[in-house]
Structures are given as C-alpha cells and as structure tokens.
Design a protein around this motif. Structure first.
Motif, short mmCIF file in Angstrom:
data_model
loop_
_atom_site.label_atom_id
_atom_site.label_comp_id
_atom_site.label_asym_id
_atom_site.label_seq_id
_atom_site.Cartn_x
_atom_site.Cartn_y
_atom_site.Cartn_z
N LEU A 312 43.76 31.97 46.87
CA LEU A 312 42.62 32.04 47.99
C LEU A 312 41.17 32.24 47.29
CD1 LEU A 312 43.36 34.32 50.74
CD2 LEU A 312 43.39 32.05 51.04
N ALA A 313 40.12 31.79 47.80
CA ALA A 313 38.83 32.30 47.45
C ALA A 313 38.68 32.14 46.05
CB ALA A 313 38.58 33.94 47.77
N ALA A 314 38.86 30.82 45.65
CA ALA A 314 38.76 30.56 44.18
C ALA A 314 39.47 31.42 43.29
CB ALA A 314 37.01 30.39 43.82
N LEU A 315 40.58 31.54 43.47
CA LEU A 315 41.64 32.34 42.30
C LEU A 315 41.45 33.65 42.60
CD1 LEU A 315 41.69 29.50 41.30
CD2 LEU A 315 41.99 30.45 38.85
N THR A 316 40.60 34.20 43.47
CA THR A 316 40.59 35.63 43.70
C THR A 316 41.74 36.21 44.51
OG1 THR A 316 38.17 35.28 44.32
CG2 THR A 316 39.10 37.49 44.38
N LEU A 317 42.71 35.95 45.16
CA LEU A 317 43.78 36.35 45.54
C LEU A 317 44.77 35.17 45.79
CD1 LEU A 317 42.36 38.31 48.72
CD2 LEU A 317 43.26 39.32 46.76
N PRO A 318 46.06 35.74 45.71
CA PRO A 318 47.44 34.61 46.17
C PRO A 318 47.26 34.34 47.48
CG PRO A 318 48.34 36.78 45.54
CD PRO A 318 46.59 36.95 45.48
N THR A 319 47.95 33.23 47.88
CA THR A 319 47.82 32.71 49.31
C THR A 319 49.31 33.06 50.04
OG1 THR A 319 47.52 30.75 48.11
CG2 THR A 319 47.21 30.85 50.34
N LYS A 320 49.57 34.65 49.66
CA LYS A 320 50.75 34.92 50.12
C LYS A 320 50.19 35.56 51.65
CE LYS A 320 53.48 36.41 46.37
NZ LYS A 320 52.02 36.83 45.29
N HIS A 326 45.03 40.47 54.60
CA HIS A 326 43.88 41.19 54.03
C HIS A 326 42.71 40.72 53.77
CE1 HIS A 326 47.04 43.85 51.98
NE2 HIS A 326 46.89 44.75 53.33
N TRP A 327 42.60 39.31 53.37
CA TRP A 327 41.29 38.62 53.15
C TRP A 327 40.70 38.25 54.51
CZ3 TRP A 327 37.82 37.13 49.91
CH2 TRP A 327 37.03 35.96 50.23
N ILE A 328 41.43 37.74 55.43
CA ILE A 328 40.65 37.56 56.90
C ILE A 328 39.90 38.78 57.28
CG2 ILE A 328 41.35 36.87 59.14
CD1 ILE A 328 43.63 34.97 58.04
N GLU A 329 40.81 39.77 57.20
CA GLU A 329 40.19 41.13 57.67
C GLU A 329 38.98 41.56 57.26
OE1 GLU A 329 43.58 44.29 59.53
OE2 GLU A 329 43.33 44.10 57.37
N ASP A 330 38.96 41.50 55.89
CA ASP A 330 37.77 42.16 55.02
C ASP A 330 37.31 41.23 53.75
OD1 ASP A 330 36.69 45.49 53.66
OD2 ASP A 330 35.54 43.95 54.40
N TYR A 334 37.22 42.13 48.73
CA TYR A 334 37.75 41.39 47.46
C TYR A 334 36.66 40.51 46.86
CZ TYR A 334 41.97 42.86 49.64
OH TYR A 334 42.65 43.57 50.17
N LYS A 335 35.62 40.33 47.67
CA LYS A 335 34.59 39.16 47.24
C LYS A 335 33.22 39.68 47.89
CE LYS A 335 34.56 34.27 45.85
NZ LYS A 335 35.00 33.17 45.78
N PRO A 336 32.62 41.03 47.36
CA PRO A 336 31.53 41.34 48.25
C PRO A 336 30.31 40.36 47.97
CG PRO A 336 32.05 42.70 46.50
CD PRO A 336 33.19 41.77 46.54
N GLY A 337 29.75 40.15 48.87
CA GLY A 337 28.48 39.28 48.94
C GLY A 337 28.85 37.81 49.26
N SER A 338 30.23 37.50 49.32
CA SER A 338 30.54 36.23 49.82
C SER A 338 30.28 35.66 51.15
CB SER A 338 32.29 35.73 49.72
OG SER A 338 32.77 36.41 50.72
N LYS A 339 29.99 34.51 51.50
CA LYS A 339 29.55 34.43 52.87
C LYS A 339 30.44 34.63 54.20
CE LYS A 339 26.13 30.78 51.08
NZ LYS A 339 26.58 29.63 50.45
N MET A 340 31.62 34.76 53.84
CA MET A 340 32.75 35.12 54.79
C MET A 340 32.51 36.50 55.33
SD MET A 340 36.64 33.96 55.00
CE MET A 340 37.70 34.87 56.01
N PRO A 341 32.37 36.55 56.58
CA PRO A 341 32.16 37.83 57.27
C PRO A 341 33.45 38.47 57.40
CG PRO A 341 31.45 36.19 58.92
CD PRO A 341 32.13 35.44 57.74
N GLY A 342 33.71 39.63 57.82
CA GLY A 342 34.88 40.30 58.39
C GLY A 342 35.10 40.09 59.60
#
Lengths: 361, 206, 634
Positions: A312-320, A326-330, A334-342
């Motif tokens: 996910l997120a350009a190799l930041t996290l696995p897609t498990k 965790h990614w969807i929640e916050d 994991y990627k502070p400054g990315s455009k996706m809000p919590g």
C-alpha cells in the motif's frame, strides 16, 4: 642569514641512503592494506543480491552495461589513487626537519606534472568518453519513439505512481508488470512536481517533468521483482514513494493484464457489501476510483484491483488486512503529509471496508 | 616615490587635471565600475537568454491575444538615450582638462535627455501592463521583467548623474573626478544595454 | 625582521600608528574598515554558521542512524536538509574562505595596506551577517526553506509550497549574493591595482591567483542565480509565469539558470582551498612549488571551463542526447586543470624535504579526499553511470568528499598555519595532529560508506528508509563517523581557543613561509607594513637581501607613505607604482546601509512593497552620506 637555495647540491641524488628501500617496503605494506580494505568494503556490496534495488546486481542488458562500466572505472580510479598515494608516501619517507627552502629539479618535476597531469588524463578520459558516452549510452538511451512492441505509461503523483497500459483499459498504482525479455518503453510524466523513475536493477533513472514525456527502456532478462524508488525530492513523503516492477513470463503477464482490465469484482459477503456501501457513501469515492462502481475519484490511486497488489501507499505498508485497517484509520501516522485524511470509523465499519477491499482481486 | 601623483591632495580642477595627466593606469574607482558593469551585463545576458529560451519553447510568440511590440516609438527613444553617451563623454574629457563648468553643462544636458527618456518609457510601460499583464503569459512576464530591469538601471544612472552634479557644485576633487569617470562608464554600458534590450524586444517582428 | 630601528625610523612608525589606529571597543568594531578586523568578524560569524550547519547534520544523521527512526518529523527533516546545504555553502564555506582568509591575507600577501575599497569591504560583511540572520529567522519560525538547497520548481512554487519558506530562501540568497558580489569586486580591484612595487602578475602568490579566479567566477556566476530567484519570487508573489507549462513557461528553465550558477559555485568553493594548499605546501616542503605558472594558469582555467559544464547536473532530465554528450565532453575537459594541480602539489611534496606539522597533515588529508572525490566526479562524466547514480547517496558521497574533505580540510589546516600570524602565539602541535587524525577518520567513516549505500539503491533526501534493504549497517557507521568527526573539530577549536591565551609567543615567522605576510609582526599593525616591500620574486620572504633593504628604507623614509592614510596603487600587469591613494578611515555608513537593506528584504518577504520602497530610499541616502565623506588628506 637564511635564504632560498637553488639546489640541494648539484650532485646530490633525490634519495638519501636507505630511502629507496624504505619506499619499496612502505609501498608493499600500504598496497596490501589498501587492497584488503577495498575488498572488504566493495565485495559485500557486489555480492549483495538480496535487496532488489542494487544497481550492481543487474537484471537487464542496460544495467549490466552500467555495472561493467562501474567496475572498470573503479579499477582505473584505484590505480590513479595509488599513484597519488605513492607520491605522498615518498614525501613521508623524505621527511626532514632541518632543511631550508630550496629550488631545483624544476624541469623533472614539471615533466612529471605535464606527463601525468595532462597527457595521461587526456588519453584515459578520451577512452572513457568514447566507451561510456558514445557506446554504452546507445544501450541505455531511450528507445526511438514507437520502436517497441509494448509500452507502459507512468504518471508521478505526490507520493504514488499511476500506471497505465496504452491500448488497454488497465489502470493500477505502484506496481508495474511487464513480460520478461520484452522491450517495454516506459513513457513517464508527472501530474504535479518533478519526480524521478528509478528501478536500479533494470536501468538508470529518468526524471518525470511537467509538460514532458520522458522515456526509458525496461527489458528484464529474467523473471523477478525489482524494486524502485522516486529519486527526485518531491516533498514531505519523498522517502515513501517506492514501486515494484514484476517481470513475469508472457502468459502470466497477459493473464494479469486481462484481469486488471476487468471492472471490480462484486463483494460476496454481507460484511463486504456493507463495506462497498460505506466506500461509496464516505469521502473515499471522491478520491479513489473503483471501476464498475460509482467511485470515480482521480486524486488518489485506482483501487479496482487493490487486492492483487502486495503493498500500500507506494510500498509503505503491506496489503494485509491488519495493515490496511491501520492505514485507513490513520494514514498520517505512516505517511505524515500524505493527502489521505484519517477517518473516524467504528471498528465494525473499518472491518467491513477491509473485507470489501479484500474482494478487489 | 614622492613624485607619485597623490589623488587625495587634488582638490582643485587644475590639480585634478595634473593628476589625470600623470597617471599611468586607470583609477581604482574606474576598475570597480568596470567589474560592476561586468556583473550587470551578465545579469542582462541571463535575462535576454531567458527571453530566447522561452521564445523557442513556444510556438506562438507573442501568444494569441497579445499585441506585437511597437516599433517606432521605442526605436526613437532608444536613439535619444544612446546619443547621450556623447555629452557624457565630453563631460569627462572637459573635467580631466580642469574645465569644470563645461563638464557640468554637458552632464546636465545629458541628464535632461535621460530623464525625458525614462519618463516616456515609464508611461509606455504602465500602458502596456494594463494591456497585456505579466500574469497572462510567459511572454509578458519576461517582457516586463526585461524592460523593468532596464528602466531601473536608467533610473540608477540618473541618480548617479544627479549626485555628481550636486557634488561638483562645490568644486572638483580627484574623488569626484573618479566618480564622474565611473558614472560615464556606467552610462555607456546602459546605452549598449538599451540597444540589446531593444533588439530583443523587437525580435518577434523579424 | 629583527633589525634595530633608529630614531627617525621610530618616529615614522609612531606617525603611522597614530594615523591608522581605529577606536577601541564596540564602536570600533561596528565602524571598522580595517581588512584584518573585517576578516576576524567574518571568521567568527562563519564559525557560528558552521556550528549551526553541523548541528543540522548531526540531527539528520541521528534520524538516519536506524531505519524508520522517529527522532524527526519529515517536515523538520526536510527543513534541516535544506538549511544544512544552504548554511554550509552560502553562510560557511564561501564566506570563511573569502571573507575571513581572503580578506585577512590578500592585502598582506600583495604588500598593501588595505583592500581597494575598505568601506565596501565592511558593507560586504554587514550584508552577509544580515542575510544570515534573515535566513535563520525562518528556522526560529519553523518556516525554514524545505525544498532542498537547489529548490527545484514546481515544488518551490506556490501551489506546492504555500508558506513563507521558499520566500526566505529566495530573498535570503539574493541578499547574500549582494554581499558576495561586493566582496568579489573588491578582491579583483585590490589584486589588480594594489600590488607592491615589482610584484608583477607572475610573482603574485598562488593564493592570490586563487582569490582572483574565485572573484571572477562570482562576478559571472551570481547573476544567473539572482535572476532565477527574482523569477521565482515574481512567479510566487506577483503571478508571473516563467516555470509553468500552461502559460508558456518551462520547469527546466529554473534548472538551467540554477546550475549555470551552481557549477561555477562548486569551483568557487574549492578554489580557495587550492590557494591555501599552495601556500602551505611550499612552506612545509621546504621548496618552491613545482610548475608554478602551470598551477596559476590551472586555477584560472578551472574557473573558466567550469562555466561550460552546468548541464551535467541535468543528465537525467531527458535532454537531447547530443546535448548530454557535449556536456560530458566539457566535464571531462575540466578535469585536466585539476589533475595538473594535484600532481604539482604531490610532486612538490615528494621532491621536497617535508616537515609534517599539522598544517601539512591537513593538506595531506585534503589531497586524499580531493583525489577520491575527484575520481568519483570523473565517473559522473560517464553519462549512463551518472544517470544511474545521480540523486543517490553516491553523489552525496562525492560532493561531501569534495566540499568537506577537500574544501574544509585546507581551511582547518590554514587556521593552524596562520594562527601564529593572527594571534602572535603558537598552537599546541600534538593536539593539532591528534585532531587531524580524528577528523580524517571521522570524514572517511562518515562519507565513504555512502558510495556503497548509493549503489545499493538509497536515494538522497530521504528522512527514513525501510529495514529490508541492507542499508542499516552503513547508515549506522556513517552516523558514528559523524560524531568522531565532530570530536575532532571540537578538539581543533579547543586547541585554538586555549592557545589564543596560553600559547607560546610566535614571532613574525615561525614556519619560514615565502610570502609577504611573514615579513611583518604577528599580529600585523593596522598599517600592515611600515615600509611597502619591493618584490623581485614569487617568494619575497625568502629573498633576505630585499627584506634587509626594506628595513634600511624606513630610516630614509622611502616607501613609508606616512603623510596620511596612504597606500600606493600600481599598474595592473607589471606593478609599476602609479599613484598614492588616500584610504578612508572608519565609517558608520556601511552598517547603516546594511541595516536599511535588511529591513528592505524583510518588507519584501512580508509583501509590504511600499514600505520596502521607503527602506530602499533610506539605503540610497546612506550610500550618499557615505560618499559625501571623501578620503582627503587631513
């Protein structure tokens, strides 16, 4: 009174008694230390085959040419450095506290300077120039337009990669699949700032510049996963903008491509259907596209076949599932400054979304 | 060595003329202005280089909707400006001979022409800014940057000239003579620049 | 020279002392026009910025010591990364080399009493200090520039950098550039016109050739950066269009203009180091420099050819192949003047009878790092290899070997070499040698592994990295190396600070150097030389007869120039004495102009353009007041 002396003495040799022998011994010792150190430092790098992003572990003809160029230059540079080190060593051997300033041996010294400092470099650099900038460059240069059977379009975004296949409806993100032993023309541009496309084991890098399309050849020798990363500083999350190139056998590739062209699979369980409903009603669909549903956002990556991707997120996290949750929640964690809000979701809502996304194979 | 001319002691036109005659090399102040001119010339080189870089990056230059540059008025104005190099140089040679009133008259005459030039150019500039503002295209951006930089240099030249006129009202010293030489050098540079800028400004007409 | 001075001589010296003395205390320092005092002001200011840049580096290295560290946020890291580059280049290495070393030494080495434009010299310093404070204000506002030291567009444009960060960068560097331009102008005119009688161009010290090359480069390179920054500010704040494609602009325009400045800039960084090396080597090798004219020519040539290679920083941008090949060829050509110099230095050491005291050891370290960094630089002229390793840690290794190993080591060696001249005391030799080894090992350990990790795929300007890629051990060793290096640097400064107060007395010439600064007292008097020296060779302090003749001239009053604040000016090529120039004495106006200019830039930053105009007007009035006080015979 002290003053400048013209010659040490007209008949005096450059070396005092014993100095020649000391120089030879010191050179021998220094040489052995240097070679040992060099081997200790360099060989592990050469042997390292594990990281998928090693420029010295080529998986293509292009990168192989670059790799050979590197090793030859390394040897040449080591010889050059050895010459300088020898001269410094000679100075060390001749060290003495008691001399007054002198001149002399200017012609011999100037001859060495001109010989080693002008003529030898001209010869060596000319050879290097012809080999690397006229010959090797032909291998690594971008192919002529429309001269390859296949091409892939890469559009850089802050901080992910949009991948499209001309002649196909397939759209994906952060993963490029190519058939092995096929010349693939990468057509790269950017939607925002300058990025740089670099998959070290396959070829050199090329910048993605607004208003231009820059091209690069991808031609993997053997099947495998080749890691790449954005190589031009593009803002806060430049460090988390990786991608993977998968080189597959041609029929595996064709199957993959055909699958990517299909619209999204329909969810089969009530939880997953709830997830789909949530996805379409929440802001998610404003940024992301899932072909075949009402989600048609183009700000973030296309998620139609998210579950076929490893990360996910350009190799930041696995897609498990746990990481996805965790990614969807916050995402900012994991990627502070990315455009996706919590998102303020209940845990059942979050699990439903994750279940839905798991269906996007 | 006591026979060396002493610029710090020259406080009358005759003493200054004597120092000027005896000198072998150009004064430090002249060299300082020469180096300053070199850096400003390079600055304009990059501005003009940018103009042509952007020009060859664009199919239509000026872009649609932007009028082609006017020919006659800029040409006439530039000719007037460039001609002021003559009175400025005459001012320098008069002062070097110790003829202060003649030097100041020539300088004043040049200053009037230069101020007139600047006034007209500013009027044109303001008019053009309303017609095709810099926020519209790369063409207008580089056009106004180039002309603005040039007009700024003319303005600074006028300030230098005024300063020399004010200071020489109370007599001539070597320091002021060097200032006059430096100011003259500066004006010759600005005038050559005006020709280059004009050429670039009018290049779409070619 | 320890000759007895008789009555008339003493009276002349007293007169010189009276004429050239400057006020003591703070007022003296704020209004000084003495090149030695200005050199010291630059020295301590640039050291403070070196400390700031070093702290920035250590913070970054701490963040990178482990994968996925959380010591710094990405925003903070990106600001540190940018400010580290900006600080080290614009606020440390260049002002230290030119403003501190150049200012202090050039008039002494050419036998002059001051720079050609002493008040302009003071202005250069105050403008430099103001520009540094201006840029560091951004750090305290957590709005420091954050797009890298070369600040590419479109990242630096408003849509992607909406805050003030980039405006601090652009305005701060324009501001800094005014200071550097003024300094360069001053050096060129000084070197051309104020050389001692008989010091024709071919007898000028190699350090001065290096300063001349640096100054000419600054004059012709800075405008490109200035205009690039002006375009950036106009686009960001007034809606102009230079860099965006939809309105006919081009993002590569930024890169071309930046590197047109940026490549000469790296020669500007290294040339003073060449100059310091060519001062230290003859002294400690106990012999004249081999191939002196070739070395002088090479220093000028490297600056000149350096203007033709800029696009080698853009090899990965998709320029046409023919363009790439041209710039690669030019980049290989620019190697030759450097190889000439490297062999001249090492052959001089090898054919001399060297005494390896601390200054020469630092030059030895310089040669090692310059050769290593230069060799990796040559590798970048091979286009395919450049396209593979640019923007990775391989290039970070290359330029740090050059900028730190090759530009800073001579500065450190030079600090020891000229410390006795400036302070009148000797440094502690044993501690100096030990600190050299700490610095050498630290530098090697910090920057050598970066070559490897770059080839293993680590890109630059990343605030963190994943653990699976094998980069961990290299990064950790780099961090350890950085701290070892820091220890070495701290020991160097502790040595110098201690020796300043407790060092053994040095006398005028502890090392028997060949250039003119060693003929006068340590520290030199405000007027530098009681008698302006007559020069007949390139190593005037080794011409003992000429120096004895100088002492005799003091009695007769020849070449003393004690009737006012005087120094002789001569012709440009052959240094035939031409006129006596009256020098200005201390003045408050340079500081006033700098203050007004600083406020002008603050108003530009906050977009209060009318008030900015007012400050510009005030600055012009201060300039007028400055010139209203002419240096006339009093």
């Amino acid at each position: 009174m002290r003053g400048l002396r013209k010659e040490i003495s007209p008949n005096r040799a450059v070396f005092e008694p014993g100095e020649r022998e000391r120089l030879r011994r010191s050179l021998g010792r220094a040489g052995r230390i240097a070679i040992g150190a060099a081997a200790a430092i360099v060989l592990p790098a050469a042997a390292w085959a594990g990281n998928g992003q090693n420029a010295l572990h080529p998986a293509s003809k292009q990168e192989h040419a670059i790799s050979v160029l590197w090793w030859v230059m390394l040897v040449g540079c080591s010889i050059g450095f050895g010459v300088i080190a020898t001269l410094l060593l000679l100075g060390w051997i001749r060290r003495n506290r008691d001399y007054l300033p002198f001149g002399g041996r200017d012609r011999a010294g100037t001859a060495i300077v001109i010989g080693l400092g002008v003529f030898v470099p001209i010869v060596v650099l000319s050879i290097l120039f012809v080999w690397s900038d006229l010959y090797v460059l032909k291998t690594t240069d971008a192919p002529a337009a429309n001269s390859t059977r296949m091409s892939v379009r890469v559009i850089g975004h802050d901080w992910w990669w949009e991948i499209r296949y001309p002649g196909s409806r397939a759209v994906t993100a952060n993963e490029i699949h190519i058939p092995v032993r096929t010349r693939v023309d990468m057509l790269g541009t950017t939607a925002d700032v300058i990025h740089s496309f670099w998959v070290p084991e396959l070829n050199r890098k090329v910048d993605l510049i607004p208003g231009r399309v820059n091209r690069l050849l991808l031609d993997a020798d053997r099947p495998g996963e080749y890691r790449g990363q954005c190589a031009e500083f593009c803002g806060q999350q430049h460090a988390h903008m990786g991608m993977t190139v998968f080189a597959d056998s041609p029929d595996v590739f064709q199957r993959w491509l055909a699958n990517q062209e299909r619209p999204a699979r329909k969810p089969a369980t009530p939880q997953a259907r709830e997830g789909e409903r949530l996805f379409l009603s929440l802001p998610c669909s404003g940024c992301h596209m899932i072909r075949g549903t009402g989600a048609d956002g183009t700000i973030g990556p296309d998620l139609t076949h998210l579950a076929t991707r490893d990360t996910l997120a350009a190799l930041t996290l696995p897609t498990k599932p746990a990481d996805l949750a965790h990614w969807i929640e916050d995402p900012q964690r994991y990627k502070p400054g990315s455009k996706m809000p919590g998102s303020a979701l209940t845990s059942s809502q979050r699990d439903a979304l994750v279940a839905y996304l798991g269906y996007l194979k | 060595m006591s026979a060396l001319p002493h610029s710090g002691k020259a406080t009358t036109p005759r003493a200054v003329a004597r120092v000027e005659r005896a000198r072998l090399a150009r004064p430090n102040g002249w060299w300082g202005m020469a180096i300053f001119v070199a850096t400003e010339a390079t600055l304009f080189g990059t501005i003009l280089g940018t103009y042509f870089y952007l020009r060859f990056n664009n199919l239509h230059w000026p872009p649609p909707g932007v009028p082609e540059p006017k020919l006659t008025l800029p040409l006439v104005l530039t000719a007037i400006l460039v001609s002021t190099s003559v009175p400025v140089q005459l001012s320098v040679s008069a002062a070097a001979r110790g003829q202060l009133p003649r030097a100041r008259a020539a300088l004043l005459f040049a200053a009037v022409l230069q101020a007139g030039y600047l006034g007209m150019q500013l009027h044109l500039f303001v008019h053009d800014v309303h017609e095709f503002p810099p926020s519209g295209s790369a063409y207008s951006s580089i056009y106004f940057t180039m002309l603005g930089a040039h007009h700024l240099h003319v303005f600074v030249g006028i300030l230098l000239t005024l300063w020399i006129l004010i200071r020489t009202a109370s007599g001539l010293t070597s320091y002021r003579m060097n200032g006059l030489r430096a100011t003259a050098f500066y004006w010759h540079f600005v005038n050559v620049l005006a020709l280059c800028v004009l050429g670039t400004q009018l290049s779409p007409l070619a | 020279m320890a000759t007895t001075v008789t009555e008339p001589g003493l009276r002349r010296v007293e007169r010189l002392e009276r004429i050239w003395v400057e006020p003591r205390g703070l007022l003296g320092w704020l209004t000084t026009t003495d090149h030695k005092r200005i050199g010291l002001l630059y020295f301590f200011t640039t050291l403070a910025f070196f400390g700031a840049g070093g702290i920035e580096a250590l913070l970054m290295r701490t963040q990178l010591s482990q994968p996925e560290e959380k010591v710094l946020s990405p925003e903070t890291y990106n600001q540190l990364m940018t400010m580290h580059g900006v600080t080290m280049i614009f606020l440390f290495v260049i002002p230290m080399a030119i403003g501190a070393f150049g200012n202090y030494l050039v008039p002494l080495m050419i036998g002059a009493r001051d720079m050609a434009f002493p008040r302009l010299n003071a202005l250069s310093f105050w403008l430099f200090l103001a520009s540094g404070l201006f840029m560091y204000a951004s750090v305290f506002m957590h709005a420091a520039p954050n797009a890298g030291w070369f600040d590419y567009v479109p990242l630096a444009l408003k849509p992607y950098s909406p805050g003030r960060n980039i405006d601090f960068y652009a305005l701060g560097l324009i501001f800094n550039g005014i200071s550097s331009t003024a300094a360069a102008l001053n050096f060129i005119v000084t070197i051309f016109k104020l050389r001692a009688p008989g010091m024709s161009m071919n007898r000028m010290p190699l350090f001065c050739f290096a300063m001349l090359a640096v100054s000419l480069s600054l004059i012709f390179a800075l405008p490109s950066l200035t205009i690039d920054l002006v375009f950036l500010e106009l686009q960001r704040n007034l809606g102009f269009h230079f860099f965006d494609v939809p309105h006919g602009g081009d993002p590569l325009l930024w890169q071309h203009l930046f590197w047109l400045f940026g490549h000469p800039e790296v020669y500007i960084i290294i040339l003073p180091a060449f100059g310091i090396a060519t001062s230290i080597i003859p002294t400690f090798s106990k012999r004249k420099m081999i191939a002196f004219p070739l070395v002088a020519l090479a220093e000028l040539l490297v600056a000149f050819i350096g203007f033709g290679v800029w696009a080698h920083h853009m090899f990965a941008t998709g320029l046409p192949t023919i363009t790439l090949v041209f710039f690669a060829a030019a980049s290989m050509m620019v190697v030759i003047p450097s190889t000439i110099q490297v062999f001249a230095w090492t052959v001089t050491v090898a054919l001399g009878r060297p005494e390896f005291r601390a200054p020469l050891m630092f030059i030895g370290g310089f040669i090692v790092f310059f050769v290593l960094g230069g060799l990796s630089g040559i590798m970048f002229a091979a286009i395919p290899f450049d396209q593979a390793t640019t923007d990775t840690y391989f290039v970070v290794a290359h330029f740090h070997f050059i900028i730190f190993g090759a530009a800073v080591f001579p500065i450190l060696g030079g600090m020891f070499y000229w410390f006795p001249k400036v302070t009148g005391r000797l440094y502690h030799e044993g501690a100096a040698k030990f600190s050299f080894w700490l610095a050498f090992v630290g530098t090697a350990l910090t920057f050598f592994p970066m070559h490897v990790v770059g080839l293993l795929g680590m890109t630059r300007r990343v605030y963190t990295y994943p653990s699976s890629l094998g980069w961990d051990a290299y990064n950790l060793s780099e961090t350890i190396g950085a701290f070892i290096l820091t220890a070495g640097l701290l020991l160097i400064f502790a040595n110098l600070a201690y020796s300043r107060f407790r060092g053994a007395p040095a006398g005028p010439d502890p090392f028997f150097g060949g250039t003119l600064e060693w003929t006068t007292t340590s520290p030199p008097p405000p007027y530098n030389f009681p008698v302006i020296p007559t020069v007949k060779s390139a190593y005037p302090n080794w011409d003992v007869e000429d120096r004895r003749a100088d002492a005799a001239r003091l009695e007769r009053g020849e070449l003393v120039f004690d009737e006012g604040h005087e120094t002789p000016a001569s012709t440009v090529v052959d240094a035939v004495p031409d006129e006596i120039v009256e020098m200005p004495s201390e003045s408050p106006w340079p500081l006033a102009v700098a203050v007004c200019t600083g406020l002008l830039f603050v108003m530009l930053l906050t977009r209060h353009y009318a008030v900015a105009g007012v400050f510009a007007g005030l600055a012009l009035l201060a300039v007028a007041a400055w010139h209203a006080k002419e240096p006339l015979e009093t």
